[in-house]
Design an enzyme around this catalytic site. Structure first.
Site, mmCIF file in Angstrom:
data_model
loop_
_atom_site.group_PDB
_atom_site.id
_atom_site.type_symbol
_atom_site.label_atom_id
_atom_site.label_comp_id
_atom_site.label_asym_id
_atom_site.label_seq_id
_atom_site.Cartn_x
_atom_site.Cartn_y
_atom_site.Cartn_z
ATOM 1 N N SER A 184 -9.409 1.623 3.338
ATOM 2 C CA SER A 184 -8.611 2.419 2.432
ATOM 3 C C SER A 184 -7.621 1.602 1.616
ATOM 4 O O SER A 184 -7.059 2.094 0.633
ATOM 5 C CB SER A 184 -7.843 3.485 3.239
ATOM 6 O OG SER A 184 -6.942 2.885 4.157
ATOM 7 N N LYS B 94 0.847 -1.191 0.000
ATOM 8 C CA LYS B 94 0.000 0.000 0.000
ATOM 9 C C LYS B 94 0.884 1.244 0.000
ATOM 10 O O LYS B 94 1.899 1.303 0.708
ATOM 11 C CB LYS B 94 -0.898 -0.035 1.238
ATOM 12 C CG LYS B 94 -1.914 1.084 1.366
ATOM 13 C CD LYS B 94 -2.786 0.837 2.600
ATOM 14 C CE LYS B 94 -3.809 1.918 2.828
ATOM 15 N NZ LYS B 94 -4.668 1.632 4.016
ATOM 16 N N SER C 242 -9.537 -0.795 7.556
ATOM 17 C CA SER C 242 -9.037 -0.787 6.173
ATOM 18 C C SER C 242 -8.373 -2.088 5.768
ATOM 19 O O SER C 242 -8.143 -2.305 4.571
ATOM 20 C CB SER C 242 -8.044 0.369 5.995
ATOM 21 O OG SER C 242 -8.683 1.604 6.214
#
Length: 599
Positions: free
Chosen positions: A152, A78, A176
């Site tokens: 997210s 990420k 997330s």
């Protein structure tokens, strides 16, 4: 959709010689190209660089028996986690910087032989649960056209679900690492806070942030967690916690709490899906216990209505104030009330949270785990655009309380609802119950139609070695251990049956670990995974008074370890009170000028 990449399968194929890292890397690049602009990636590594690294792996580890556990396994990170030489954007181009050092978790993965493919899209500054708050585009779930992926960690989850990588690193503050798992049909493992270092991570809420793992199975997620877990002295949020084994451990029948009142926000199909999931839990022998869920929900509401909104600004507030037009409009709306919160608000929130921790603590006294729907309902991209903040909050109904209440969690797919939407369940437990949760989640996932539980030679893991002194990381003989293919598996504590001594003579200085029958204490050790052949080499190279024997850990695991014959301790200094060899070394350097080694 491309066939899924699985760690277990790739490890087996590499061992059999039916796959090679360079071929897998080429296949990954082809899969990415075939999907086109799917908004999964913010930065991809240059293809030539990835292929060169993949081709070099067999040269780094020519002996198949000494390969590290993630040898040749493609993965993604990420883009709020630092990778040396690649920009960290947190999905905001003007915020971007290029770090010189990778986050420790990334360094551990690379040292374990994993192949980094690139950095993935996210809700900007990890603020959101929908996957639709990025200027780099919105990821769509590969399972249903037009369905959000969740955020997210949107890009990380889709990269795994679409078969582009075998696993991906996400983060989890409000959910997330779990919400995207439910919406993409992947496993989302959210470890106990502090088990994995957050150094090199752009903070969302530093006191709550937690790196997470997306994979196709619980076994694969655990294999990754066992590599990245372990204390980090440079991370103030790190803490010593049991590192789960790389294979799901058997979990007997548990007392699993089920909220006595469930809210699916009008989604009858999701309600039916969760009822089916609870029936399957009961069918596996678990005892289902109705739980008053209101204290958990009350804690979760603090995340968006309490002072933790202001904590998000401690990392990015100055940037937002200087560059408001560079921030995603929804992100800006979410954060705009942060500056209005006061110190009084902060203490009120902390006091309320402490009361809720005490209240939920009483509930945990009668439970082993808690099972909840990962999300109460699902939304399309169009539906999310209609009410981006309200529907985002709904997605977090069963997730936002976890880090505030210091819980570990594993989210696994539970099939599809009667209208064809994905749904999943999450098992939660107090910090430190990662092993128990993973075991139960793996059984449920296998029963649901996920990968079968590991069994037989293909899933056999290498022996564990407990290292107490000169072979520890940063110590003189660590390189010798790593040259044998040993892979760090974090730290652990012995059972309280040992004494530690600083031995006289010898170079480099070494300690001796001795099992005591009378006045033992726990001693910190580092754990390394290595092949039986490498263990045999260590045994032949060992010199008295040290030998290899069985060391009992405080979680009742028995591993190999360096032990000392008792005769050598007669003239040695008992340093057990320092708790570890490193603790003793630090005590010897206090007050000495820089560069003066311990005597």
């Amino acid at each position: 959709m491309s066939p899924l990449l699985e760690i277990e399968t790739l490890v087996r194929r590499y061992a059999a010689g039916s796959a090679h890292p360079a071929e897998v890397a080429e296949d990954v690049l082809g899969r990415i190209a075939a999907r086109g602009d799917d908004h999964v990636w913010i930065t991809l590594r240059p293809a030539a660089e990835l292929l060169e690294e993949a081709a070099g792996l067999p040269l780094r580890w020519p002996d198949p028996h000494l390969r590290p556990p993630l040898y040749g396994i493609p993965f993604a990170v990420k883009d709020n986690v630092d990778v040396a030489g690649l920009p960290t954007t947190a999905a905001c181009a003007s915020y971007a910087y290029v770090p010189q050092r990778s986050a420790p978790l990334v360094s551990r993965l690379l040292a374990a032989g994993a192949l980094l493919v690139g950095k993935t899209n996210l809700d900007q500054f990890a603020t959101g649960l929908s996957g639709t708050r990025s200027p780099y585009g919105s990821c769509e779930s590969p399972l249903v056209p037009g369905l959000i992926s969740g955020g997210s960690s949107s890009g990380s989850a889709v990269a795994v679900a679409a078969g582009l990588v075998a696993f991906a690193i996400g983060t989890d503050t409000a959910g997330s690492g779990r919400v995207p798992a439910a919406l993409t049909g992947t496993v989302g493992l959210k470890p106990s806070r502090g088990l994995v270092s957050t150094t090199g991570l752009v903070p969302a809420c530093a006191s709550l942030d937690c790196p997470s793992v997306f994979a196709t199975s619980v076994a694969d997620a655990l294999a990754v967690l066992s590599v990245i877990a372990g204390p980090d002295q440079n991370d103030p949020w790190s803490r010593p916690l049991p590192v789960p084994p790389p294979v799901p451990a058997a979990a007997g029948p548990l007392r699993i709490g089920i909220p006595s009142r469930l809210d699916f926000y009008g989604d009858a199909a999701s309600a039916i899906g969760f009822q089916d999931a609870t029936r399957r839990l009961a069918g596996l022998g678990h005892t289902l216990v109705p739980v008053d869920f209101e204290p958990f929900l009350a804690a979760g509401r603090l995340l968006y209505s309490g002072p933790w909104l202001a904590e998000r600004l401690t990392a990015i507030g100055d940037f937002i104030a200087r560059n408001p037009d560079d921030v995603h409009p929804v992100t800006r709306r979410v954060l705009r009330n942060g500056p209005t919160l006061t110190a009084v608000d902060a203490f009120n929130g902390l006091h309320r949270l402490q009361a809720l921790r005490a209240e939920t603590g009483q509930i945990w006294a009668s439970l082993d785990a808690l099972a909840v729907p990962t999300v109460p309902t699902t939304y399309t991209l169009a539906e999310m655009a209609e009410d981006p903040i309200g529907r985002n909050n709904i997605l977090g109904h069963y997730t936002t309380f976890a880090n505030l209440l210091d819980l570990a969690a594993v989210a696994v797919p539970a099939g599809t609802t009667p209208i064809g939407r994905p749904h999943g369940i999450t098992l939660l437990g107090p910090a430190g119950t990662d092993t128990l949760l993973a075991g139960a989640a793996a059984v449920f996932h296998a029963e649901t139609g996920g990968p079968a539980l590991p069994s037989g030679p293909a899933s056999t893991r290498q022996p564990l070695l407990a290292v107490v002194g000169a072979h520890r990381s940063g110590q003189p003989l660590n390189g010798k251990l790593l040259s044998l293919g040993a892979v760090a598996r974090g730290t652990a504590q012995t059972a309280p049956h040992y004494r530690l001594y600083a031995l006289n003579g010898g170079e480099p200085p070494r300690p001796g670990l001795v099992r005591s029958t009378t006045a033992g204490v726990p001693i910190e050790v580092e754990l390394y995974e290595l092949s039986p052949e490498a263990l045999g080499i260590l045994l032949t190279q060992n010199t008295p008074p040290l030998s290899l024997g069985a060391v009992l850990l405080d979680d009742d695991r028995e591993v190999h370890g360096f032990l000392c014959e008792s005769y050598a301790t007669e003239e040695a200094t008992d340093i057990s009170g320092h708790g570890s060899w490193l603790g003793y070394l630090r005590s010897q350097t206090r007050g000495k000028p820089p560069g003066v080694a311990p005597g």
